[in-house]
Design an enzyme around this catalytic site. Structure first.
Site, PDB file in Angstrom:
ATOM      1  N   ASN A   1     -19.696  14.177 -83.702  1.00 46.70           N
ATOM      2  CA  ASN A   1     -20.341  15.043 -82.710  1.00 46.70           C
ATOM      3  C   ASN A   1     -19.247  15.842 -82.006  1.00 46.70           C
ATOM      4  O   ASN A   1     -18.474  15.285 -81.232  1.00 46.70           O
ATOM      5  CB  ASN A   1     -21.110  14.146 -81.727  1.00 46.70           C
ATOM      6  N   TRP A   2     -19.207  17.128 -82.285  1.00 40.96           N
ATOM      7  CA  TRP A   2     -18.130  17.965 -81.740  1.00 40.96           C
ATOM      8  C   TRP A   2     -18.400  18.409 -80.295  1.00 40.96           C
ATOM      9  O   TRP A   2     -17.538  19.043 -79.674  1.00 40.96           O
ATOM     10  CB  TRP A   2     -17.897  19.192 -82.630  1.00 40.96           C
ATOM     11  N   LYS A   3     -19.594  18.135 -79.801  1.00 39.43           N
ATOM     12  CA  LYS A   3     -19.949  18.497 -78.422  1.00 39.43           C
ATOM     13  C   LYS A   3     -19.623  19.976 -78.157  1.00 39.43           C
ATOM     14  O   LYS A   3     -19.766  20.796 -79.053  1.00 39.43           O
ATOM     15  CB  LYS A   3     -19.241  17.556 -77.437  1.00 39.43           C
TER      16      LYS A   3
ATOM     17  N   HIS B   1     -29.014  12.570 -76.684  1.00 38.85           N
ATOM     18  CA  HIS B   1     -27.647  12.123 -76.393  1.00 38.85           C
ATOM     19  C   HIS B   1     -27.520  11.839 -74.902  1.00 38.85           C
ATOM     20  O   HIS B   1     -28.111  12.530 -74.076  1.00 38.85           O
ATOM     21  CB  HIS B   1     -26.629  13.197 -76.822  1.00 38.85           C
TER      22      HIS B   1
ATOM     23  N   GLU C   1     -25.359  12.503 -72.795  1.00 38.84           N
ATOM     24  CA  GLU C   1     -24.936  13.643 -71.957  1.00 38.84           C
ATOM     25  C   GLU C   1     -26.123  14.554 -71.644  1.00 38.84           C
ATOM     26  O   GLU C   1     -26.189  15.139 -70.556  1.00 38.84           O
ATOM     27  CB  GLU C   1     -23.787  14.394 -72.653  1.00 38.84           C
TER      28      GLU C   1
ATOM     29  N   GLU D   1     -25.452   4.089 -78.043  1.00 35.81           N
ATOM     30  CA  GLU D   1     -24.225   4.564 -77.407  1.00 35.81           C
ATOM     31  C   GLU D   1     -24.236   4.160 -75.935  1.00 35.81           C
ATOM     32  O   GLU D   1     -24.819   4.863 -75.100  1.00 35.81           O
ATOM     33  CB  GLU D   1     -24.151   6.090 -77.498  1.00 35.81           C
TER      34      GLU D   1
ATOM     35  N   GLY E   1     -16.383   8.344 -74.441  1.00 36.57           N
ATOM     36  CA  GLY E   1     -15.270   9.153 -73.961  1.00 36.57           C
ATOM     37  C   GLY E   1     -14.379   8.435 -72.957  1.00 36.57           C
ATOM     38  O   GLY E   1     -13.550   9.045 -72.305  1.00 36.57           O
TER      39      GLY E   1
ATOM     40  N   SER F   1     -16.298   5.685 -78.046  1.00 38.31           N
ATOM     41  CA  SER F   1     -14.868   5.402 -78.246  1.00 38.31           C
ATOM     42  C   SER F   1     -14.557   4.778 -79.612  1.00 38.31           C
ATOM     43  O   SER F   1     -13.684   3.917 -79.719  1.00 38.31           O
ATOM     44  CB  SER F   1     -14.325   4.539 -77.101  1.00 38.31           C
TER      45      SER F   1
ATOM     46  N   GLY G   1     -17.345  10.934 -81.207  1.00 38.42           N
ATOM     47  CA  GLY G   1     -17.093  12.150 -80.436  1.00 38.42           C
ATOM     48  C   GLY G   1     -15.649  12.590 -80.594  1.00 38.42           C
ATOM     49  O   GLY G   1     -15.263  13.230 -81.572  1.00 38.42           O
ATOM     50  N   GLY G   2     -14.815  12.223 -79.631  1.00 35.68           N
ATOM     51  CA  GLY G   2     -13.424  12.680 -79.577  1.00 35.68           C
ATOM     52  C   GLY G   2     -12.659  12.562 -80.884  1.00 35.68           C
ATOM     53  O   GLY G   2     -11.972  13.503 -81.303  1.00 35.68           O
TER      54      GLY G   2
HETATM   55  P1  PGA Z   1     -16.694   9.393 -77.986  1.00 36.05           P
HETATM   56  O1  PGA Z   1     -18.168  10.042 -77.928  1.00 36.05           O
HETATM   57  O2  PGA Z   1     -16.474   8.947 -79.421  1.00 36.05           O
HETATM   58  O3  PGA Z   1     -15.778  10.478 -77.583  1.00 36.05           O
HETATM   59  O4  PGA Z   1     -16.694   8.228 -77.044  1.00 36.05           O
HETATM   60  C1  PGA Z   1     -19.231   9.474 -78.622  1.00 36.05           C
HETATM   61  C2  PGA Z   1     -20.478  10.306 -78.452  1.00 36.05           C
HETATM   62  O5  PGA Z   1     -20.730  10.822 -77.358  1.00 36.05           O
HETATM   63  O6  PGA Z   1     -21.255  10.479 -79.429  1.00 36.05           O
END
Ligand code: PGA
Length: 255
Positions: free
Chosen positions: A11-13, A98, A100, A170, A176, A216, A237-238
């Site tokens: 997920n590149w956000k 998600h 967020e 998640e 993150g 993470s 994510g990251g």
């Molecule tokens: P992260 O994000 O790997 O940076 O913790 C995961 C996500 O939000 O899907």
């Protein structure tokens, strides 16, 4: 037990210009081209979806949207992108609910359920995200919160639909933060989620649905999640932003 092919999703956000997205995907494609043990997916920002999808056509990389409109195929819904539009742009999947979106944009389970329905009706696979906050976990409510989220976010689905969707657990406190859930915590919650699916949709559908862990995930910790019986992949994510670290996660089965 039903065979569930693992899915490693990036997920590149809200990262990467179109140019950066193309550069990343051109580097990633050969690195993961012989990953037959799992499916590999990336979710670029909306602006880069079409260009990225064109560049990965014919490869083993799937492309996903990061959100989708709950409303119809088109209409006066400023700022929204419809499921059919995502599909036309080259998406096969879409992330819905998600944390967020839930935290910062007021996404509710009811809307997530409508989005999942829209996605399926347009031929997209929804990746339905759930997960408790730190306060909820500390109050001993993690299981109850996730149970409510998963029931209500799949309220529009049938047992046949469930086999096609992907769920992603998640925990908000792990996203993150570098504070990943332990594999034991992930396994326990995935087991609960599968149990909820079993109660609502029956054991056959529940044993087929894939449940990803997210929060993470890194090259260093992916293997231990994948050893857990109810963890069927990861939403990253990251660590998905760099081809090198993402491809190491894809090849979690290598030393
Ligand atoms: P992260 O994000 O790997 O940076 O913790 C995961 C996500 O939000 O899907």
């Amino acid at each position: 037990m039903t065979h569930r092919k693992p899915l490693i999703a990036g997920n590149w956000k809200m990262y990467k210009s179109v140019a950066a997205a193309v550069a990343t995907v051109l580097e990633l494609k050969p690195l993961v081209s012989n990953a037959n043990h799992c499916e590999v997916l990336i979710a670029p920002p909306f602006t880069a979806i079409k260009t990225v999808a064109d560049r990965v056509e014919g490869s083993n990389l799937f492309v996903a949207g990061q959100d989708v409109a709950a409303e119809g195929a088109e209409g006066a819904f400023t700022g929204e992108v419809g499921a059919e539009m995502l599909r036309e742009a080259g998406c096969t999947h879409v992330i819905v609910g998600h944390s967020e979106r839930r935290q910062f944009y007021g996404e509710t389970d009811e809307r997530v359920a409508r989005k999942a329905r829209r996605a399926l009706d347009a031929g997209l696979i929804p990746i339905i995200c759930i997960g408790e906050t730190l306060a909820e976990r500390e109050a001993g409510q993690a299981e109850a919160v996730v149970e409510r989220q998963i029931k209500e976010s799949t309220a529009t689905l049938t047992a046949e639909d469930l086999i096609r969707i992907v769920a992603a657990y998640e925990p908000v406190w792990a996203i993150g933060t570098g504070r990943a859930a332990t594999p034991e915590i992930a396994q326990a919650m995935h087991h609960n989620v599968r149990g909820v699916f079993e109660n609502v949709f029956g054991s056959e559908a529940a044993s087929s649905v894939r449940i990803l862990y997210g929060g993470s995930v890194k090259p260093e910790n992916i293997a231990e999640y994948m050893r857990e019986p109810d963890v069927d992949g990861a939403l990253v994510g990251g660590a998905s932003l760099q081809p090198d670290s993402f491809s190491k996660i894809v090849f979690y089965n290598r030393d």
